[in-house]
Design a protein around this motif. Sequence first.
Motif, PDB file in Angstrom:
ATOM      1  N   GLY A 160       0.823  -1.213   0.000  1.00 42.91           N
ATOM      2  CA  GLY A 160       0.000   0.000   0.000  1.00 42.91           C
ATOM      3  C   GLY A 160       0.860   1.267   0.000  1.00 42.91           C
ATOM      4  O   GLY A 160       2.038   1.237   0.368  1.00 42.91           O
ATOM      5  N   VAL A 161       0.259   2.381  -0.395  1.00 44.03           N
ATOM      6  CA  VAL A 161       1.019   3.618  -0.626  1.00 44.03           C
ATOM      7  C   VAL A 161       0.463   4.773   0.206  1.00 44.03           C
ATOM      8  O   VAL A 161      -0.761   4.944   0.324  1.00 44.03           O
ATOM      9  CB  VAL A 161       0.975   3.988  -2.136  1.00 44.03           C
ATOM     10  CG1 VAL A 161       1.504   5.385  -2.395  1.00 44.03           C
ATOM     11  CG2 VAL A 161       1.778   2.977  -2.936  1.00 44.03           C
ATOM     12  N   PHE A 162       1.389   5.544   0.780  1.00 45.39           N
ATOM     13  CA  PHE A 162       1.022   6.780   1.484  1.00 45.39           C
ATOM     14  C   PHE A 162       1.466   7.956   0.621  1.00 45.39           C
ATOM     15  O   PHE A 162       2.602   7.995   0.145  1.00 45.39           O
ATOM     16  CB  PHE A 162       1.735   6.825   2.837  1.00 45.39           C
ATOM     17  CG  PHE A 162       1.424   8.057   3.653  1.00 45.39           C
ATOM     18  CD1 PHE A 162       0.144   8.596   3.712  1.00 45.39           C
ATOM     19  CD2 PHE A 162       2.429   8.676   4.401  1.00 45.39           C
ATOM     20  CE1 PHE A 162      -0.136   9.729   4.482  1.00 45.39           C
ATOM     21  CE2 PHE A 162       2.150   9.803   5.171  1.00 45.39           C
ATOM     22  CZ  PHE A 162       0.877  10.330   5.205  1.00 45.39           C
ATOM     23  N   PHE A 163       0.548   8.905   0.434  1.00 44.94           N
ATOM     24  CA  PHE A 163       0.875  10.116  -0.313  1.00 44.94           C
ATOM     25  C   PHE A 163       0.612  11.333   0.570  1.00 44.94           C
ATOM     26  O   PHE A 163      -0.467  11.481   1.151  1.00 44.94           O
ATOM     27  CB  PHE A 163       0.047  10.232  -1.597  1.00 44.94           C
ATOM     28  CG  PHE A 163       0.263  11.550  -2.258  1.00 44.94           C
ATOM     29  CD1 PHE A 163       1.461  11.818  -2.909  1.00 44.94           C
ATOM     30  CD2 PHE A 163      -0.690  12.556  -2.181  1.00 44.94           C
ATOM     31  CE1 PHE A 163       1.692  13.061  -3.478  1.00 44.94           C
ATOM     32  CE2 PHE A 163      -0.466  13.805  -2.752  1.00 44.94           C
ATOM     33  CZ  PHE A 163       0.727  14.053  -3.404  1.00 44.94           C
ATOM     34  N   LEU A 164       1.618  12.183   0.631  1.00 41.79           N
ATOM     35  CA  LEU A 164       1.581  13.321   1.548  1.00 41.79           C
ATOM     36  C   LEU A 164       1.904  14.611   0.798  1.00 41.79           C
ATOM     37  O   LEU A 164       2.855  14.651   0.029  1.00 41.79           O
ATOM     38  CB  LEU A 164       2.677  13.060   2.594  1.00 41.79           C
ATOM     39  CG  LEU A 164       2.932  14.066   3.685  1.00 41.79           C
ATOM     40  CD1 LEU A 164       1.739  14.106   4.631  1.00 41.79           C
ATOM     41  CD2 LEU A 164       4.161  13.645   4.483  1.00 41.79           C
ATOM     42  N   GLU A 165       1.102  15.641   1.049  1.00 41.53           N
ATOM     43  CA  GLU A 165       1.438  16.987   0.542  1.00 41.53           C
ATOM     44  C   GLU A 165       1.618  17.910   1.738  1.00 41.53           C
ATOM     45  O   GLU A 165       0.708  18.036   2.561  1.00 41.53           O
ATOM     46  CB  GLU A 165       0.305  17.542  -0.343  1.00 41.53           C
ATOM     47  CG  GLU A 165       0.571  18.990  -0.757  1.00 41.53           C
ATOM     48  CD  GLU A 165      -0.624  19.664  -1.451  1.00 41.53           C
ATOM     49  OE1 GLU A 165      -1.598  18.977  -1.815  1.00 41.53           O
ATOM     50  OE2 GLU A 165      -0.557  20.898  -1.608  1.00 41.53           O
ATOM     51  N   VAL A 166       2.783  18.520   1.844  1.00 35.57           N
ATOM     52  CA  VAL A 166       2.995  19.531   2.896  1.00 35.57           C
ATOM     53  C   VAL A 166       3.625  20.773   2.277  1.00 35.57           C
ATOM     54  O   VAL A 166       4.345  20.682   1.268  1.00 35.57           O
ATOM     55  CB  VAL A 166       3.902  19.037   4.056  1.00 35.57           C
ATOM     56  CG1 VAL A 166       3.220  18.020   4.930  1.00 35.57           C
ATOM     57  CG2 VAL A 166       5.229  18.516   3.557  1.00 35.57           C
ATOM     58  N   THR A 167       3.384  21.896   2.910  1.00 33.70           N
ATOM     59  CA  THR A 167       4.039  23.132   2.467  1.00 33.70           C
ATOM     60  C   THR A 167       5.517  23.071   2.822  1.00 33.70           C
ATOM     61  O   THR A 167       5.880  22.618   3.908  1.00 33.70           O
ATOM     62  CB  THR A 167       3.394  24.341   3.178  1.00 33.70           C
ATOM     63  OG1 THR A 167       2.027  24.368   2.822  1.00 33.70           O
ATOM     64  CG2 THR A 167       4.054  25.646   2.777  1.00 33.70           C
ATOM     65  N   ASN A 168       6.361  23.528   1.907  1.00 28.77           N
ATOM     66  CA  ASN A 168       7.794  23.633   2.175  1.00 28.77           C
ATOM     67  C   ASN A 168       8.036  25.000   2.829  1.00 28.77           C
ATOM     68  O   ASN A 168       8.343  25.982   2.165  1.00 28.77           O
ATOM     69  CB  ASN A 168       8.571  23.499   0.862  1.00 28.77           C
ATOM     70  CG  ASN A 168      10.055  23.394   1.095  1.00 28.77           C
ATOM     71  OD1 ASN A 168      10.511  23.413   2.240  1.00 28.77           O
ATOM     72  ND2 ASN A 168      10.811  23.285   0.020  1.00 28.77           N
ATOM     73  N   PHE A 169       7.856  25.042   4.163  1.00 23.76           N
ATOM     74  CA  PHE A 169       7.906  26.335   4.851  1.00 23.76           C
ATOM     75  C   PHE A 169       9.298  26.972   4.775  1.00 23.76           C
ATOM     76  O   PHE A 169       9.418  28.191   4.848  1.00 23.76           O
ATOM     77  CB  PHE A 169       7.463  26.180   6.306  1.00 23.76           C
ATOM     78  CG  PHE A 169       5.973  25.998   6.447  1.00 23.76           C
ATOM     79  CD1 PHE A 169       5.096  27.025   6.136  1.00 23.76           C
ATOM     80  CD2 PHE A 169       5.441  24.801   6.899  1.00 23.76           C
ATOM     81  CE1 PHE A 169       3.722  26.867   6.266  1.00 23.76           C
ATOM     82  CE2 PHE A 169       4.076  24.635   7.037  1.00 23.76           C
ATOM     83  CZ  PHE A 169       3.216  25.675   6.718  1.00 23.76           C
ATOM     84  N   LEU A 170      10.344  26.151   4.627  1.00 27.78           N
ATOM     85  CA  LEU A 170      11.687  26.740   4.514  1.00 27.78           C
ATOM     86  C   LEU A 170      11.790  27.569   3.233  1.00 27.78           C
ATOM     87  O   LEU A 170      12.371  28.647   3.217  1.00 27.78           O
ATOM     88  CB  LEU A 170      12.760  25.649   4.552  1.00 27.78           C
ATOM     89  CG  LEU A 170      12.868  24.914   5.885  1.00 27.78           C
ATOM     90  CD1 LEU A 170      14.003  23.903   5.844  1.00 27.78           C
ATOM     91  CD2 LEU A 170      13.070  25.883   7.044  1.00 27.78           C
ATOM     92  N   TYR A 171      11.179  27.060   2.167  1.00 31.35           N
ATOM     93  CA  TYR A 171      11.147  27.828   0.911  1.00 31.35           C
ATOM     94  C   TYR A 171      10.343  29.114   1.118  1.00 31.35           C
ATOM     95  O   TYR A 171      10.725  30.200   0.680  1.00 31.35           O
ATOM     96  CB  TYR A 171      10.530  26.968  -0.195  1.00 31.35           C
ATOM     97  CG  TYR A 171      10.401  27.690  -1.516  1.00 31.35           C
ATOM     98  CD1 TYR A 171      11.404  27.607  -2.477  1.00 31.35           C
ATOM     99  CD2 TYR A 171       9.272  28.470  -1.796  1.00 31.35           C
ATOM    100  CE1 TYR A 171      11.293  28.274  -3.686  1.00 31.35           C
ATOM    101  CE2 TYR A 171       9.158  29.143  -2.994  1.00 31.35           C
ATOM    102  CZ  TYR A 171      10.161  29.044  -3.938  1.00 31.35           C
ATOM    103  OH  TYR A 171      10.048  29.719  -5.128  1.00 31.35           O
ATOM    104  N   LYS A 172       9.202  28.976   1.835  1.00 35.25           N
ATOM    105  CA  LYS A 172       8.358  30.163   2.037  1.00 35.25           C
ATOM    106  C   LYS A 172       9.052  31.203   2.915  1.00 35.25           C
ATOM    107  O   LYS A 172       8.843  32.400   2.761  1.00 35.25           O
ATOM    108  CB  LYS A 172       7.010  29.748   2.642  1.00 35.25           C
ATOM    109  CG  LYS A 172       6.128  29.075   1.600  1.00 35.25           C
ATOM    110  CD  LYS A 172       4.709  28.882   2.054  1.00 35.25           C
ATOM    111  CE  LYS A 172       3.996  30.159   2.314  1.00 35.25           C
ATOM    112  NZ  LYS A 172       2.533  30.060   2.294  1.00 35.25           N
TER     113      LYS A 172
END
Length: 249
Positions: free
Chosen positions: A132-144
């Motif tokens: 099975g697969v986990f897919f995650l989207e998070v903001t790259n706060f270091l870039y921001k």
Amino acid sequence: MDNLQSEMYTEFDKDPTAITAFIRWLAETYHLPQPLHVLDIGCGPGRMLAEYHKLGWRITGMEPDPDFHQSASETISEIPDSRLYKGGFGDIDFENEMHLITAINNPFSYLLDVPSRLDALARVYKALTPGGVFFLEVTNFLYKLQHFEPVTVQNKEIDGETVLHVMENHFDVENARWVLRDQYVVEGKPEVIVKEHEQAVTALPELLYFFEQQGFTSIQTYNSYTARQSEPITGKTILISAQKPTNDG
Ligand SMILES: C[S@@+](CC[C@H](N)C(=O)[O-])C[C@H]1O[C@@H](n2cnc3c(N)ncnc32)[C@H](O)[C@@H]1O
């Protein structure tokens, strides 16, 4: 408008077409069985639940926020053989059941300390079937942070009225947290919807280390939903996919 928070979120984060195409590609790439069982954790008002239904998938949604949960329950009431639970990562309690778990548009960032992030990954891993697969989207706060903007404003015509979405950003250095104050203002009206979000600033190397420690393999990273191969992270969004090994379970 009965549930303004959900309606405004839906208006400003509306079109999930590119996300759906990407998730569908992900399922093919990792050779997930069809029709698959997907858990959308932190599903918000449920836009992806409706999309996954169109793909013919079996759906479970989880959402801790009462307003979003209410909207998601209206979405899911029209989808047969689907489930919705009130709760977040810390409430995931499935075992070898999900072929795919998605956390889209930042639910993971609400886990403010390391133990809760590790607990979340352990729960996700346990809930997945082998392979099975986990897919995650998070903001790259270091870039921001590198491109810091204290305030950003979007506006949109909704039902003939101009609605402003004002986002005020603060950075809590000591606790490595990003504080976003979301305001929706209908021009010429006194009504203002305000919601403050405190989110963890998690760096990519830490995330990848946690994934590996948990036992995930075939870990891939992408910058956007148009990607169709793993790529180094260079922008404001971190997308990660990872697999529970087929020999685990
Ligand atoms: C920006 S919304 C994204 C909603 C939805 N995934 C989408 O893409 O439309 C982030 C969601 O994370 C949810 N959330 C907050 N804390 C959470 C937690 N501990 N576990 C899971 N979800 C959480 C919020 O309530 C919110 O619905």
